[in-house]
Design an enzyme around this catalytic site. Structure first.
Site, short mmCIF file in Angstrom:
data_model
loop_
_atom_site.label_atom_id
_atom_site.label_comp_id
_atom_site.label_asym_id
_atom_site.label_seq_id
_atom_site.Cartn_x
_atom_site.Cartn_y
_atom_site.Cartn_z
N HIS A 200 25.50 -7.66 112.51
CA HIS A 200 26.51 -7.30 113.50
C HIS A 200 27.86 -7.99 113.28
O HIS A 200 28.88 -7.32 113.30
CB HIS A 200 26.05 -7.39 114.94
CG HIS A 200 26.91 -6.46 115.76
ND1 HIS A 200 26.69 -5.11 115.80
CD2 HIS A 200 28.04 -6.67 116.43
CE1 HIS A 200 27.66 -4.53 116.49
NE2 HIS A 200 28.50 -5.45 116.89
N TYR B 184 32.32 -6.68 112.44
CA TYR B 184 33.63 -7.21 112.87
C TYR B 184 34.40 -7.80 111.69
O TYR B 184 35.63 -7.85 111.73
CB TYR B 184 33.46 -8.20 114.02
CG TYR B 184 32.90 -7.47 115.23
CD1 TYR B 184 33.70 -6.54 115.91
CD2 TYR B 184 31.59 -7.61 115.62
CE1 TYR B 184 33.19 -5.80 116.95
CE2 TYR B 184 31.08 -6.87 116.67
CZ TYR B 184 31.87 -5.97 117.33
OH TYR B 184 31.38 -5.21 118.35
N HIS C 229 27.51 7.28 115.53
CA HIS C 229 28.27 6.14 116.08
C HIS C 229 28.96 5.37 114.96
O HIS C 229 30.16 5.12 115.01
CB HIS C 229 27.34 5.21 116.86
CG HIS C 229 27.85 3.81 117.00
ND1 HIS C 229 28.97 3.50 117.74
CD2 HIS C 229 27.43 2.63 116.45
CE1 HIS C 229 29.20 2.19 117.66
NE2 HIS C 229 28.30 1.65 116.88
N PHE C 230 28.20 5.04 113.92
CA PHE C 230 28.85 4.11 112.97
C PHE C 230 29.81 4.82 112.03
O PHE C 230 30.70 4.18 111.49
CB PHE C 230 27.86 3.17 112.29
CG PHE C 230 26.92 3.71 111.27
CD1 PHE C 230 27.36 4.17 110.05
CD2 PHE C 230 25.55 3.66 111.50
CE1 PHE C 230 26.47 4.60 109.09
CE2 PHE C 230 24.65 4.08 110.54
CZ PHE C 230 25.11 4.56 109.33
N HIS C 231 29.68 6.14 111.88
CA HIS C 231 30.74 6.81 111.10
C HIS C 231 32.04 6.85 111.91
O HIS C 231 33.12 6.84 111.34
CB HIS C 231 30.31 8.20 110.66
CG HIS C 231 29.43 8.16 109.44
ND1 HIS C 231 28.09 7.89 109.49
CD2 HIS C 231 29.72 8.30 108.11
CE1 HIS C 231 27.59 7.88 108.26
NE2 HIS C 231 28.56 8.12 107.41
N ARG D 233 17.09 9.54 111.89
CA ARG D 233 18.05 9.21 110.84
C ARG D 233 17.28 8.98 109.54
O ARG D 233 16.05 8.94 109.54
CB ARG D 233 18.88 7.97 111.23
CG ARG D 233 18.07 6.70 111.29
CD ARG D 233 18.86 5.51 111.81
NE ARG D 233 19.78 4.97 110.84
CZ ARG D 233 20.33 3.73 110.90
NH1 ARG D 233 20.02 2.93 111.90
NH2 ARG D 233 21.17 3.32 110.00
N ARG D 234 17.99 8.84 108.43
CA ARG D 234 17.40 8.44 107.13
C ARG D 234 16.18 9.29 106.76
O ARG D 234 15.13 8.76 106.39
CB ARG D 234 16.99 6.98 107.19
CG ARG D 234 18.16 6.06 107.36
CD ARG D 234 17.76 4.63 107.46
NE ARG D 234 18.88 3.78 107.07
CZ ARG D 234 18.87 2.47 107.16
NH1 ARG D 234 17.85 1.84 107.62
NH2 ARG D 234 19.92 1.78 106.77
#
Ligand code: HAS
Length: 549
Positions: free
Chosen positions: A209, A213, A363-365, A426-427
Site C-alpha cells: 500500500h 503512494y 479501481h486501480f486502473h 479478476r486474474r
C-alpha cells in the site's frame, strides 16, 4: 542518465501496453486460448503488471527525482554513486524480465506465494529496489548542503514532495526485502520445502500500500508545482502541498491490511484499525482536490473566467503549447472515480463484495493508470524535449492523447466495475471459461460488460500507440534548441509559514510509532497461528510442484 532512465522504461512499456490489450481480449472471450505468440496468459499478465506498475514507475521516480534535486537545489550529484544505482536497476530489471520471459516466473506483480518464481526474479527485483535506494541516498549531500546555505528558508516544495516519495518507498521496501530474502528466495532456491503464506502476504501488503503512494507522490509534485502555472495562475496554498506530502509519509504504511480484509489469521480488531487509518490516508487527496481546483480557478479567472462554473471554460484544455495541462487535468478527472472506489474498498464490509473481483483492476486502473500513468508519460516527453533541445513532434495530436486515454479508461473501468459487482473474478483467462459459449461455465450476463472492457482497452491501446509515435518521433528528431533542465514552477498565492510542516522529523517519528501500533499485533497473531507451510504452485495447476522451478 536522466534520459536513459526515462527512455529505457518507455521502451519496456511497449511490451506492457501490448499485454494490456491482450488481457481485455482474453477476458472478453475474443481469444479462446491459453497463449498467444508463445506467451501464456499468466506470463503476459505478469509482464503487464511488473513492467507497468513496478519497473516503469520506479525508473521514472528516480529520473524525476534527479531532475527535481538538480533543478531546485542546483548542485551536481556524485556520479559514481548515480551510475552504481543505475547499473543495479538495469541489471535487476533484465534479470526479472528474463525470468518472466523464460516462463518460470508467472507469479503476477504481487508474487504471492504459494506461486513460486525463479530465483532470478526475486534477485532481479531486489537489485532494482536497492539501486533506487542508492539513488535516494545520493540526494542527501546536496540536500543538506542546500539547507546549510539557506538557513531559515523553506525547502522548495518539489524537493519536499520527492523526499516524501522516497521516504515512503524506503518504509515500504524494507518489509518486502524481508519477505523476499527471508521467505521467498530460500524457498525458490529449494533450501526450504514450504513457505509461510500468511506472513509473506502480510509483509507484501506492508509494502504494497505505501507503494501506491510512492507512485502518487511524484504525480502530486507535478500537480502542486506545475499545474497551477500551466492553468495560468498560482498554487492556492503552499501549506496544503507540504501538509499533503507529510501526511502521506505518516499514513501511507499502517493501512496494508485493507488488502487482507477477507483473510484468516488476522483479527477483525486489526482489520478495523487499518480501515480507520485508510480513511485518514484519503484526507490529503481530498485536500489536493480542493487546492488544485482553487488553483485552476485562480488561473481561469485571471484568464477572464466568470461565474460559479463559467470559469471552467477558460482552462487550456487543448492548448498545444501547454499540452502538459491536458495530461494533468485528465489524470485528475479519472482520479475522482479512482478515489471514490478506493473509499468503497476501504469500507471493510463493502470490500467483501468486491474483493478479488474485476472491480479491483477497475479501481486501480483509475489510479495508477490514470493520474500516475498520464503524468509520468507526459513528464517523460517533457523532459526529453527539454533535456535534448528538441521540438515536440505532432503537437496537435499529442494534446488529444490524454483525452482518448481517458475515454478509454472510463469505458474499460465501467465494464470491469459492472462485472466485478456481479462477481466476475479478476486474474482469470475468461476466454477459456466464463466468456466461452462452449464452456459449461459460460456466463452470458457477463459478456456485455466484457465487451465494454475490450472497447475501452482498445481505445487505451490506440492512445498508447499515439504516444509512442510522438515520443519516438521527438526523440529521433534533430535538436533545434539548446538543451536545458528547465522545470515549470508555479508561484504561490498563499505562502503560509507553518513550522509544523517545515521539518520531516516529527512526521517520521509519528510514522514509526503508527507502524509499530498497526503492525506489531497482527504480525504476532500471524506468527502464532498454526497454518501449515505451503508447497509451491503454478497458476494453471491445482497440484503443488515438488521439484525446483
Ligand atoms: Fe487503492 C486496492 C483503497 C488510492 C492502487 N489500490 C488497490 C490496488 C491498487 C491500488 C494497485 O481499502 C490493487 C492491489 C491488488 O493487486 O490487489 N486506494 C484505496 C483508498 C485510496 C486508494 C482509500 N489506490 C489508491 C491509489 C493507487 C491505488 C492512489 C495507485 C496509485 N485500494 C484500496 C483498498 C484496496 C485497494 C481498500 C484493496 C481492496 C481489495 O479488496 O483487495 C485513497 O487514497 C483514495 C483517495 C483519493 C481521493 C480522490 C481525490 C480526487 C482528486 C481529483 C480532483 C479533481 C479535480 C479536477 C480537481 C479521495 C485529487 C476536477 C475536474 C472536473 C472535470 C470536475
Amino acid at each position: 542518465m536522466i534520459l536513459i532512465e526515462l527512455i529505457f522504461p518507455v521502451i519496456l512499456l511497449v511490451l506492457g501496453i501490448y499485454h494490456g490489450l491482450m488481457q481485455v481480449l482474453y477476458r472478453a472471450g475474443m481469444i479462446h486460448s491459453r497463449q498467444v505468440l508463445g506467451l501464456d496468459y499468466y506470463q503476459g499478465l505478469t509482464l503487464h503488471g511488473v513492467v507497468n506498475a513496478i519497473v516503469f514507475t520506479t525508473f521514472f521516480a528516480v529520473a524525476f527525482g534527479y531532475a527535481i534535486i538538480r533543478f531546485y537545489l542546483g548542485r551536481p550529484m556524485n556520479m559514481k554513486v548515480a551510475w552504481l544505482s543505475f547499473t543495479l536497476m538495469i541489471v535487476g530489471t533484465l534479470a526479472a524480465a528474463a525470468a518472466i520471459l523464460s516462463g518460470t516466473s508467472s507469479v503476477l506483480y504481487t508474487f504471492y506465494p504459494p506461486l513460486r518464481a525463479h530465483p532470478a526474479f526475486y534477485i532481479g527485483l531486489t537489485l532494482t529496489v536497492v539501486g533506487s535506494w542508492i539513488a535516494f541516498f545520493n540526494w542527501f549531500p546536496p540536500y543538506f548542503a542546500w539547507k546549510r546555505e539557506h538557513r531559515g528558508e523553506k525547502v522548495p516544495l518539489a524537493v519536499v514532495g520527492i523526499f516524501a516519495a522516497f521516504i515512503v518507498w524506503l518504509i515500504a521496501t524494507i518489509p518486502v526485502a524481508i519477505e523476499i530474502l527471508v521467505l521467498l528466495l530460500p524457498w525458490s532456491l529449494g533450501w526450504v520445502a514450504t513457505v509461510n503464506v500468511p506472513l509473506a502476504r502480510m509483509l507484501f501488503w506492508f509494502f504494497g500500500h505505501p507503494l501506491v503512494y510512492f507512485w502518487l507522490l511524484p504525480t502530486y509534485v507535478m500537480y502542486y508545482t506545475m499545474l497551477p502555472k500551466l492553468a495560468g495562475g498560482k498554487l492556492f496554498s503552499d501549506f496544503a502541498g507540504r501538509l499533503t506530502f507529510l501526511w502521506l509519509v505518516l499514513y501511507s504504511a499502517p493501512v496494508g491490511i485493507h488488502h487482507q480484509f477477507t483473510e484468516p489469521g488476522i483479527s477483525s480488531t486489526w482489520k478495523f484499525v487499518h480501515a480507520f487509518f485508510t480513511m485518514l490516508v484519503a484526507v490529503p487527496s481530498f485536500a489536493t482536490a480542493f487546492t488544485l481546483a482553487a488553483s485552476m480557478e485562480h488561473g481561469a479567472r485571471l484568464n477572464g473566467g466568470r461565474g460559479w462554473f463559467g470559469w471552467w471554460r477558460k482552462l487550456p484544455y487543448l492548448d498545444k503549447d501547454r499540452w502538459l495541462f491536458a495530461y494533468f487535468f485528465c489524470g485528475l478527472f479519472i482520479f475522482i472515480f479512482g478515489g471514490v472506489t478506493g473509499i468503497i474498498n476501504a469500507s471493510y464490509n463493502l470490500d467483501v463484495v468486491v474483493h478479488n473481483t474485476s472491480w479491483l483492476p477497475a479501481h486501480f486502473h483509475q489510479t495508477v493508470a490514470g493520474p500516475i500513468f498520464l503524468s509520468y508519460i507526459g513528464m517523460s516527453l517533457f523532459l526529453v524535449v527539454k533535456l535534448m533541445g528538441k521540438e515536440l513532434r505532432l503537437p496537435r495530436i499529442n494534446v488529444w492523447v490524454p483525452y482518448i486515454w481517458t475515454v478509454g479508461i472510463m469505458i474499460f473501468s465501467t465494464g470491469l466495475f459492472i462485472g466485478g459487482a456481479g462477481g466476475e473474478p479478476r486474474r482469470t483467462n475468461m476466454g477459456l471459461t466464463y466468456t466461452d459459449p462452449r464452456s459449461p461455465l459460460y456466463q452470458p450476463d457477463w459478456v456485455y460488460a466484457k465487451y465494454l472492457g475490450a472497447l475501452g482497452g482498445t481505445l487505451m491501446t490506440i492512445a498508447g500507440l499515439m504516444f509512442f509515435i510522438i515520443f519516438f518521433a521527438t526523440l529521433f528528431s534533430r535538436a533545434t534548441k539548446p538543451a536545458a533542465l528547465n522545470l515549470i514552477t508555479s508561484e504561490t498565492y498563499h505562502d503560509e509559514h507553518v513550522p509544523a510542516v517545515q521539518s520531516f522529523t516529527p512526521w517520521l517519528a509519528g510514522a514509526a510509532l503508527l507502524l509499530v501500533i498497526a503492525y506489531a499485533p497482527p504480525i504476532a497473531q500471524t506468527l502464532r497461528s498454526n497454518f501449515p507451510g505451503a508447497a509451491p504452485y503454478t497458476p494453471d495447476n491445482p497440484v503443488p510442484l515438488t521439484s525446483k522451478p
